[in-house]
Write a protein that holds these residues in place. Structure first.
Motif, PDB file in Angstrom:
ATOM      1  N   LEU A  93       0.865  -1.187   0.000  1.00  0.00           N
ATOM      2  CA  LEU A  93       0.000   0.000   0.000  1.00  0.00           C
ATOM      3  C   LEU A  93       0.898   1.232   0.000  1.00  0.00           C
ATOM      4  O   LEU A  93       1.981   1.215   0.570  1.00  0.00           O
ATOM      5  CB  LEU A  93      -0.883   0.014   1.249  1.00  0.00           C
ATOM      6  CG  LEU A  93      -1.846  -1.153   1.407  1.00  0.00           C
ATOM      7  CD1 LEU A  93      -2.619  -1.024   2.713  1.00  0.00           C
ATOM      8  CD2 LEU A  93      -2.802  -1.239   0.222  1.00  0.00           C
ATOM      9  N   PHE A  94       0.432   2.304  -0.631  1.00  0.00           N
ATOM     10  CA  PHE A  94       1.223   3.535  -0.595  1.00  0.00           C
ATOM     11  C   PHE A  94       1.067   4.178   0.773  1.00  0.00           C
ATOM     12  O   PHE A  94      -0.038   4.517   1.182  1.00  0.00           O
ATOM     13  CB  PHE A  94       0.783   4.472  -1.715  1.00  0.00           C
ATOM     14  CG  PHE A  94       1.108   3.912  -3.070  1.00  0.00           C
ATOM     15  CD1 PHE A  94       2.434   3.842  -3.508  1.00  0.00           C
ATOM     16  CD2 PHE A  94       0.110   3.426  -3.902  1.00  0.00           C
ATOM     17  CE1 PHE A  94       2.747   3.302  -4.748  1.00  0.00           C
ATOM     18  CE2 PHE A  94       0.414   2.884  -5.147  1.00  0.00           C
ATOM     19  CZ  PHE A  94       1.735   2.826  -5.572  1.00  0.00           C
ATOM     20  N   THR A 101      -7.857   6.337  -0.856  1.00  0.00           N
ATOM     21  CA  THR A 101      -7.082   6.697  -2.051  1.00  0.00           C
ATOM     22  C   THR A 101      -6.382   5.471  -2.618  1.00  0.00           C
ATOM     23  O   THR A 101      -6.364   5.255  -3.825  1.00  0.00           O
ATOM     24  CB  THR A 101      -6.036   7.784  -1.715  1.00  0.00           C
ATOM     25  OG1 THR A 101      -6.687   8.811  -0.966  1.00  0.00           O
ATOM     26  CG2 THR A 101      -5.458   8.378  -2.979  1.00  0.00           C
ATOM     27  N   ASN A 102      -5.822   4.638  -1.722  1.00  0.00           N
ATOM     28  CA  ASN A 102      -5.186   3.407  -2.174  1.00  0.00           C
ATOM     29  C   ASN A 102      -6.172   2.527  -2.940  1.00  0.00           C
ATOM     30  O   ASN A 102      -5.875   2.056  -4.035  1.00  0.00           O
ATOM     31  CB  ASN A 102      -4.625   2.626  -0.978  1.00  0.00           C
ATOM     32  CG  ASN A 102      -3.160   2.927  -0.708  1.00  0.00           C
ATOM     33  OD1 ASN A 102      -2.287   2.536  -1.467  1.00  0.00           O
ATOM     34  ND2 ASN A 102      -2.898   3.651   0.377  1.00  0.00           N
ATOM     35  N   LEU A 105      -7.314   3.762  -6.480  1.00  0.00           N
ATOM     36  CA  LEU A 105      -6.297   4.087  -7.489  1.00  0.00           C
ATOM     37  C   LEU A 105      -6.656   3.659  -8.912  1.00  0.00           C
ATOM     38  O   LEU A 105      -6.634   4.470  -9.838  1.00  0.00           O
ATOM     39  CB  LEU A 105      -4.960   3.427  -7.110  1.00  0.00           C
ATOM     40  CG  LEU A 105      -4.083   4.200  -6.124  1.00  0.00           C
ATOM     41  CD1 LEU A 105      -2.856   3.367  -5.761  1.00  0.00           C
ATOM     42  CD2 LEU A 105      -3.664   5.538  -6.730  1.00  0.00           C
ATOM     43  N   PRO A 140      -2.179   3.608   5.933  1.00  0.00           N
ATOM     44  CA  PRO A 140      -1.841   2.183   6.088  1.00  0.00           C
ATOM     45  C   PRO A 140      -1.192   1.845   7.432  1.00  0.00           C
ATOM     46  O   PRO A 140      -1.508   0.829   8.032  1.00  0.00           O
ATOM     47  CB  PRO A 140      -0.886   1.927   4.926  1.00  0.00           C
ATOM     48  CG  PRO A 140      -1.354   2.862   3.869  1.00  0.00           C
ATOM     49  CD  PRO A 140      -1.802   4.101   4.593  1.00  0.00           C
ATOM     50  N   GLN A 148      -4.303  -4.430   6.680  1.00  0.00           N
ATOM     51  CA  GLN A 148      -3.577  -3.979   5.488  1.00  0.00           C
ATOM     52  C   GLN A 148      -3.737  -4.974   4.346  1.00  0.00           C
ATOM     53  O   GLN A 148      -3.920  -4.592   3.190  1.00  0.00           O
ATOM     54  CB  GLN A 148      -2.087  -3.801   5.804  1.00  0.00           C
ATOM     55  CG  GLN A 148      -1.819  -2.630   6.715  1.00  0.00           C
ATOM     56  CD  GLN A 148      -0.334  -2.411   6.967  1.00  0.00           C
ATOM     57  OE1 GLN A 148       0.502  -2.777   6.150  1.00  0.00           O
ATOM     58  NE2 GLN A 148      -0.004  -1.823   8.101  1.00  0.00           N
ATOM     59  N   ARG A 155      -8.143  -3.431  -3.005  1.00  0.00           N
ATOM     60  CA  ARG A 155      -7.588  -2.524  -4.001  1.00  0.00           C
ATOM     61  C   ARG A 155      -7.531  -3.217  -5.363  1.00  0.00           C
ATOM     62  O   ARG A 155      -7.843  -2.637  -6.392  1.00  0.00           O
ATOM     63  CB  ARG A 155      -6.190  -2.048  -3.589  1.00  0.00           C
ATOM     64  CG  ARG A 155      -5.577  -1.102  -4.618  1.00  0.00           C
ATOM     65  CD  ARG A 155      -4.275  -0.503  -4.149  1.00  0.00           C
ATOM     66  NE  ARG A 155      -3.246  -1.524  -3.951  1.00  0.00           N
ATOM     67  CZ  ARG A 155      -1.992  -1.243  -3.629  1.00  0.00           C
ATOM     68  NH1 ARG A 155      -1.608   0.011  -3.450  1.00  0.00           N
ATOM     69  NH2 ARG A 155      -1.120  -2.205  -3.456  1.00  0.00           N
TER      70      ARG A 155
END
Ligand code: ADP
Ligand code: MG
Length: 405
Positions: A93-94, A101-102, A105, A140, A148, A155
């Protein structure tokens, strides 16, 4: 190509620059719609390389790969993302982006409008039991390892791709969380019916997750591509057998779900009842312990005669704690739960945690010997099921926390 093929690899090879031997050499396989194909093999054998060529994160060196009939080299990045979701090794994850937002994407790259993305993110968080209001805006690092991983999975699901590539998706979690994530994902898959390529180096995980399993050797050479049942019963050669390791019959516990066997019954007693009620119920049933439950029939503790004293008004906090498994858990999970509970039994619960039945160690032993018998008769080429006397219910082991009365 037939209609039910979703992914095909034809004579695919890949050499990295500067490496003498190819990382992947001449791999061919077809993957059908809706199945989970597990690539399992030792570290460095080329699993990740093989998988990444399917969505062209690594360009195939030679050979042909198709997804839903289209040659992947003919698809642009957008089209690949629409068709293929990807869960990477180590979650990835960013860290500076929120959960929302993750997860959003890929839809964002596909040009979805904001409202549609937001709605989709919330829907997916709900799907894996993360309350959107609470988790949407977290970073995260404000999540547990298991959470996570869940976000990593949704995602990949965000744009609802028909194909999912999952590279050791649960590898970074502790065994307990891992089990839970596996069960949760299998439950999800029952609904989603994605076509999944799942990479792991853990054979037990392969057995649990796979519709079919490709056991890979060096350079992704396919040593055997078969159902879990066939792999365990008839490994193609000694390398595969070694990889399966000892205890193939124990591993078969990973193939059978708790819901597929008959449960034992326990005497249920509400925890606000009196010790006298417990004694009466034990007397009537001949059991060694009762199971206390709350108002919603959720199991609490095993209570036997030795746990009782006449001055108690109710059963709060009395007895030994229970362990529970869901009906969809494997018999291997059930065995684990029995061993941790130290009372030789575990309680089967539904999605809401309510009592469904009990599985005791005796019951499990009988199932194991039945499975072994089935394998033996298959080896002998016997097609008719051997006669087995009817199973008599035996509650002793299931409800006997103390071992003896
Ligand atoms: P696995 O996922 O089964 O552990 P990989 O596909 O990651 O295996 O790697 C297969 C082989 O290719 C290994 O020998 C590895 O060292 C090598 N390899 C992987 N990526 C690269 C790369 N970018 N450059 C050179 N060699 C690589
Ligand atoms: Mg890898």
């Amino acid at each position: 190509m037939t209609d039910d093929v979703m992914i095909s690899l034809e004579n695919v090879s890949k050499s990295y620059r500067g490496q003498k031997a190819p990382a992947v050499e001449d791999v061919s396989m077809t993957i059908r719609r809706g199945e989970i194909v597990v690539l399992v093999g030792p570290s460095g054998c080329g699993k990740t390389t093989t998988m990444k060529m399917i969505n062209r994160l690594i360009e195939p060196g030679s050979g042909r790969i198709t997804v839903d009939g289209a040659d992947v080299t003919s698809l642009d990045a957008t089209e690949l993302r629409r068709r293929i979701g990807y869960v990477i090794q180590q979650v990835g994850l960013f860290p500076h982006m929120s959960v929302a937002t993750n997860v959003g994407l890929v839809p964002k790259m596909l040009g979805w409008d904001r409202r549609r993305i937001d709605a989709r993110v919330d829907e997916l968080l709900d799907l894996v039991g993360l309350e959107p209001g609470q988790f949407r805006n977290r970073l995260p690092r404000q999540l547990s390892g298991g959470q996570q991983q869940r976000v990593g999975v949704i995602r990949a699901l965000a744009a609802d791709p028909p194909v999912m590539l999952m590279d050791e998706p649960f590898g970074a979690t502790d065994p307990l969380t891992r089990d839970r994530l596996q069960n949760e994902f299998l439950r999800l898959q029952e609904k989603l019916q994605k076509t999944i390529v799942f990479v792991t180096h853990d054979f037990d995980e392969a057995i649990k997750m796979g519709t079919r399993i490709a056991v890979l050797g060096e350079q992704s050479r396919i040593l055997q591509f078969d159902t879990p049942e066939r792999l365990l019963a008839a490994p193609a050669d000694t390398t595969v057998a070694q990889f399966i390791g000892a205890g193939a019959s124990l591993k078969q516990l990973n193939l059978r779900r708790v819901e597929a066997i008959e449960y034992d019954e326990a005497q249920l007693v509400r925890s606000d009842e009196s010790p006298a009620t417990v004694l009466r119920r034990l007397d009537e049933s001949g059991d060694w312990a009762v199971l206390t439950v709350d108002g919603e029939q959720r199991p609490l503790r095993w209570v036997g005669p030795r746990d009782l004293s006449p001055d108690q008004s109710n059963l709060d906090g009395v007895g030994l704690p229970v362990t529970t498994v869901e009906a969809r858990a494997t018999l291997h999970d059930a065995l684990d739960a029995m061993l941790t509970s130290s009372c030789g039994a575990t309680v089967v619960v539904d999605d809401a945690g309510r009592y469904r039945g009990v599985v005791g160690i005796d019951r499990l032993m009988r199932v194991i010997s039945e499975m072994r018998e089935t394998e033996r008769s298959r080896d002998r080429g016997v097609t008719e099921a051997p006669y087995r006397p009817p199973v008599t219910p035996n509650l002793d082991a299931a409800t006997n926390p103390g071992g003896s009365r």
